[in-house]
Design a protein around this motif. Structure first.
Motif, PDB file in Angstrom:
ATOM      1  N   LEU A 104       0.804  -1.221   0.000  1.00  0.00           N
ATOM      2  CA  LEU A 104       0.000   0.000   0.000  1.00  0.00           C
ATOM      3  C   LEU A 104       0.840   1.275   0.000  1.00  0.00           C
ATOM      4  O   LEU A 104       0.334   2.342  -0.299  1.00  0.00           O
ATOM      5  N   GLY A 105       2.122   1.165   0.362  1.00  0.00           N
ATOM      6  CA  GLY A 105       2.957   2.345   0.544  1.00  0.00           C
ATOM      7  C   GLY A 105       3.847   2.674  -0.634  1.00  0.00           C
ATOM      8  O   GLY A 105       3.430   2.657  -1.787  1.00  0.00           O
ATOM      9  N   GLU A 106       5.106   2.935  -0.331  1.00  0.00           N
ATOM     10  CA  GLU A 106       6.034   3.538  -1.275  1.00  0.00           C
ATOM     11  C   GLU A 106       6.763   2.572  -2.199  1.00  0.00           C
ATOM     12  O   GLU A 106       7.482   3.009  -3.082  1.00  0.00           O
ATOM     13  N   SER A 107       6.624   1.274  -2.030  1.00  0.00           N
ATOM     14  CA  SER A 107       7.338   0.333  -2.898  1.00  0.00           C
ATOM     15  C   SER A 107       6.912   0.526  -4.343  1.00  0.00           C
ATOM     16  O   SER A 107       5.736   0.747  -4.639  1.00  0.00           O
ATOM     17  N   ASP A 108       7.890   0.435  -5.245  1.00  0.00           N
ATOM     18  CA  ASP A 108       7.626   0.676  -6.658  1.00  0.00           C
ATOM     19  C   ASP A 108       6.934  -0.504  -7.335  1.00  0.00           C
ATOM     20  O   ASP A 108       5.983  -0.328  -8.083  1.00  0.00           O
ATOM     21  N   VAL A 109       7.449  -1.698  -7.117  1.00  0.00           N
ATOM     22  CA  VAL A 109       6.952  -2.880  -7.802  1.00  0.00           C
ATOM     23  C   VAL A 109       6.745  -3.985  -6.778  1.00  0.00           C
ATOM     24  O   VAL A 109       7.618  -4.237  -5.946  1.00  0.00           O
ATOM     25  N   VAL A 110       5.593  -4.622  -6.836  1.00  0.00           N
ATOM     26  CA  VAL A 110       5.322  -5.798  -6.018  1.00  0.00           C
ATOM     27  C   VAL A 110       4.780  -6.869  -6.952  1.00  0.00           C
ATOM     28  O   VAL A 110       3.828  -6.629  -7.695  1.00  0.00           O
ATOM     29  N   ILE A 111       5.415  -8.036  -6.925  1.00  0.00           N
ATOM     30  CA  ILE A 111       4.931  -9.170  -7.700  1.00  0.00           C
ATOM     31  C   ILE A 111       4.766 -10.327  -6.729  1.00  0.00           C
ATOM     32  O   ILE A 111       5.706 -10.698  -6.020  1.00  0.00           O
ATOM     33  N   HIS A 112       3.561 -10.866  -6.664  1.00  0.00           N
ATOM     34  CA  HIS A 112       3.290 -12.017  -5.800  1.00  0.00           C
ATOM     35  C   HIS A 112       2.498 -13.033  -6.597  1.00  0.00           C
ATOM     36  O   HIS A 112       1.531 -12.685  -7.271  1.00  0.00           O
ATOM     37  N   ARG A 113       2.923 -14.270  -6.530  1.00  0.00           N
ATOM     38  CA  ARG A 113       2.195 -15.381  -7.130  1.00  0.00           C
ATOM     39  C   ARG A 113       2.257 -16.528  -6.135  1.00  0.00           C
ATOM     40  O   ARG A 113       3.314 -16.819  -5.581  1.00  0.00           O
ATOM     41  N   GLY A 114       1.125 -17.166  -5.919  1.00  0.00           N
ATOM     42  CA  GLY A 114       1.109 -18.273  -4.988  1.00  0.00           C
ATOM     43  C   GLY A 114       0.061 -19.299  -5.343  1.00  0.00           C
ATOM     44  O   GLY A 114      -0.951 -18.982  -5.964  1.00  0.00           O
ATOM     45  N   THR A 115       0.315 -20.531  -4.952  1.00  0.00           N
ATOM     46  CA  THR A 115      -0.618 -21.626  -5.172  1.00  0.00           C
ATOM     47  C   THR A 115      -0.566 -22.573  -3.984  1.00  0.00           C
ATOM     48  O   THR A 115       0.504 -22.855  -3.459  1.00  0.00           O
ATOM     49  N   LEU A 116      -1.744 -23.044  -3.563  1.00  0.00           N
ATOM     50  CA  LEU A 116      -1.856 -24.067  -2.524  1.00  0.00           C
ATOM     51  C   LEU A 116      -2.766 -25.168  -3.042  1.00  0.00           C
ATOM     52  O   LEU A 116      -3.738 -24.891  -3.742  1.00  0.00           O
ATOM     53  N   VAL A 117      -2.466 -26.410  -2.683  1.00  0.00           N
ATOM     54  CA  VAL A 117      -3.297 -27.542  -3.052  1.00  0.00           C
ATOM     55  C   VAL A 117      -3.829 -28.178  -1.768  1.00  0.00           C
ATOM     56  O   VAL A 117      -3.054 -28.667  -0.941  1.00  0.00           O
ATOM     57  N   PHE A 118      -5.158 -28.135  -1.607  1.00  0.00           N
ATOM     58  CA  PHE A 118      -5.833 -28.711  -0.445  1.00  0.00           C
ATOM     59  C   PHE A 118      -6.512 -30.012  -0.868  1.00  0.00           C
ATOM     60  O   PHE A 118      -7.151 -30.062  -1.926  1.00  0.00           O
ATOM     61  N   VAL A 119      -6.405 -31.072  -0.029  1.00  0.00           N
ATOM     62  CA  VAL A 119      -7.104 -32.333  -0.274  1.00  0.00           C
ATOM     63  C   VAL A 119      -8.006 -32.605   0.922  1.00  0.00           C
ATOM     64  O   VAL A 119      -7.530 -32.670   2.072  1.00  0.00           O
ATOM     65  N   SER A 120      -9.297 -32.789   0.651  1.00  0.00           N
ATOM     66  CA  SER A 120     -10.271 -33.043   1.710  1.00  0.00           C
ATOM     67  C   SER A 120      -9.969 -34.367   2.395  1.00  0.00           C
ATOM     68  O   SER A 120      -9.781 -35.393   1.730  1.00  0.00           O
TER      69      SER A 120
END
Length: 180
Positions: free
Chosen positions: A133-149
C-alpha cells in the motif's frame, strides 16, 4: 537493460511463479526469525497461518496452518534500489473450511514475493502491508496451494495474485480456485 530482455525475464519469473509458488492471507505476514543479511539467503522453517480467501469461487474460505520453509534474500542494486525476494514451500500443513469445518491436508504449495524498494519494520523485517500500500515501486506475488479433503479426497487449488506497478498502484489482488 534492454526493455525486451527485461519483459522477457519478467514474464519468465511470473510464469515460473504461477507454477511453483504459494500464497497467504496478506494481513498475516510471517517474518523470518533472523535479520536478513545483505546478498545472503536466509532459510528458516516457521509456523505459518493464513486464510485462502476463496469463498467466491469455492463456497468458503479455507484457513491453513503448519510449517513452511521460508527463503528470503535482500539485495541493493548499484543504483541504490533495494530488492526483497521471498519464497516459501509447504512442509507440513493442514487446513479447515471456515463454514463447513471440512478438514484438509495441504499437499502442495509455494509462494513468491518480489518487491522493489520494500518497506521494512524497525527490526529489519518486511512490512508487507506497507510495501503493497505504501512507497514500494513494484510488487509481484504469485502463490498456489493444493488442499485435499480428508473426508472425500477432493482437491481444491487456490491461487493468489498481487501486482503493483510504478505510478499505477495495486493493479490486482485476486484469489481464484479450481478442483476436481
Amino acid at each position: 537493460m534492454n526493455t525486451k530482455i527485461y519483459f522477457r525475464k519478467l514474464l519468465s519469473l511470473v510464469g515460473l511463479s504461477l507454477l511453483l509458488f504459494a500464497c497467504s492471507d496478506q494481513s498475516e505476514e510471517v517474518q523470518p526469525s533472523a535479520t536478513i543479511a545483505q546478498n545472503a539467503v536466509t532459510v528458516t522453517e516457521i509456523t505459518f497461518t493464513a486464510t485462502a480467501l476463496i469463498n467466491e469461487c469455492y463456497g468458503e474460505d479455507i484457513r491453513f496452518t503448519g510449517i513452511i520453509e521460508n527463503k528470503v534474500k535482500k539485495t541493493n542494486s548499484a543504483s541504490g534500489q533495494t530488492h526483497y525476494i521471498r519464497q516459501f514451500t509447504v512442509k507440513g500443513m493442514t487446513a479447515v473450511g471456515l463454514e463447513t469445518g471440512t478438514e484438509f491436508d495441504v499437499v502442495g504449495g509455494a509462494e513468491m514475493f518480489s518487491i522493489k524498494n520494500p518497506v521494512y519494520n524497525a527490526d529489519g523485517s518486511l512490512n508487507l502491508s506497507g510495501s503493497i500500500l505504501g512507497e514500494s515501486d513494484v510488487v509481484i506475488h504469485r502463490g498456489t496451494l493444493v488442499f485435499v479433503s480428508q473426508e472425500d479426497g477432493s482437491h481444491v487449488i487456490a491461487r493468489h495474485i498481487i501486482t503493483k506497478n510504478p505510478g499505477q498502484g495495486v493493479k490486482s489482488n485476486i484469489w481464484d480456485c479450481g478442483g476436481n
